[in-house]
Enzyme design. Structure first.
Site, short mmCIF file in Angstrom:
data_model
loop_
_atom_site.label_atom_id
_atom_site.label_comp_id
_atom_site.label_asym_id
_atom_site.label_seq_id
_atom_site.Cartn_x
_atom_site.Cartn_y
_atom_site.Cartn_z
N TYR A 172 1.02 -1.07 -0.03
CA TYR A 172 0.00 0.25 -0.10
C TYR A 172 0.85 1.26 0.09
CZ TYR A 172 -3.04 3.75 1.81
OH TYR A 172 -4.06 4.80 2.13
N LYS A 176 1.00 4.28 -2.87
CA LYS A 176 0.78 5.62 -2.41
C LYS A 176 1.89 6.66 -2.79
CE LYS A 176 -3.53 5.70 -1.70
NZ LYS A 176 -4.69 6.30 -2.15
N VAL A 205 -7.49 9.42 9.22
CA VAL A 205 -8.68 9.86 9.13
C VAL A 205 -9.79 8.75 9.85
CG1 VAL A 205 -10.65 10.80 7.51
CG2 VAL A 205 -8.22 11.21 6.81
#
Length: 265
Positions: A172, A176, A205
């Protein structure tokens, strides 16, 4: 700053009004839940005709219905972004139904944790198939019409994870990190026509998924140790930055990173 009490967004939220967004068309990948849903609602509040895709069909249809019932303009289709042809067809169909796309938000992602020894070639490819590849092909689908109209804003979602040296999801974080190169590779060819492209980097978040899976006592301690600014980052905080990058207020911002991480990085 003038604000608007939203009827479409979650209760109690408000956003700055961006007059330049009213009547425009935005397309969001992964827009049915979490950060994506917050952006879809935020665009609808601005009078934007917003289209979005997601594999979460029930949530997507519910969100679309809630927006249209409140007088907004929304369009949804269930699409798996690993199917590039289906994704590009959805983009084309939305543009045909609503008009040329002014804003593209490449939001879709899957940040499932994985350890180095557990990564197989298939796992690696699956991560890139969601976290990087769709962004390029979505840009490919809108670039020609944006260049022809000499306007548009593209927002690619990156992540602070690679900057923060997070070690629990190498596929990941690599994907990114590559998003930043993707953004910068388009700056000159798009910029010559007045089209902007930027990377938005969210911190941790607090979506429903993150709270459910990761915000235990250890997660709370990790958050306090790394995020200098008090409070929790919400999907709406990220949506607020996306609105700015979509509006004419950021007309001369391109090729940049805009970070919403409470000071983490």
């Amino acid at each position: 700053m003038t604000t608007i009490d939203t009827s479409i967004a979650s209760p109690g939220l408000s956003y700055a009004i961006y007059p330049s967004l009213s009547g425009k068309r935005a397309f969001v990948t992964g827009g049915a839940t979490g950060i994506g849903a917050a952006m879809v609602r935020a665009y609808a509040d601005q009078g934007v005709h917003v289209g979005f895709i997601d594999i979460a069909e029930t949530e997507g249809r519910q969100l679309c219905r809630s927006i249209t019932d409140a007088g907004g303009a929304a369009w949804f289709r269930k699409v798996d972004v690993t199917d590039i042809a289906a994704m590009q067809a959805a983009i084309a169909d939305f543009a045909k139904a609503e008009g040329p796309i002014d804003v593209l938000v490449n939001n879709v992602a899957n940040d499932s944790r994985h350890e180095m020894q557990d990564v197989t070639p298939d796992v690696w490819n699956q991560s890139f198939d969601v976290n990087l590849r769709p962004a390029f092909f979505a840009i490919q689908a809108v670039a020609e019409q944006m260049i022809a109209r000499k306007q548009g804003s593209i927002i690619n979602f990156g992540s602070i994870s690679w900057k923060a040296k997070v070690d629990s999801m190498p596929a990941y974080t690599t994907a990114k990190a590559a998003v930043h190169g993707l953004t910068r590779s388009f700056v000159k060819p798009l910029g010559a026509a007045g089209v902007r492209i930027n990377t938005l980097l969210p911190g941790w978040v607090m979506t429903e998924r993150q709270i459910t899976l990761h915000l235990d006592a250890e997660g709370e301690q990790f958050l306090r140790a790394n995020q200098p600014l008090a409070g929790r980052i919400t999907p709406e905080d990220t949506a607020a930055m996306a609105l700015f990058l979509s509006a004419d207020d950021s007309a001369l911002c391109t090729g940049q990173e805009f970070t919403v991480d409470g000071g983490w990085t």
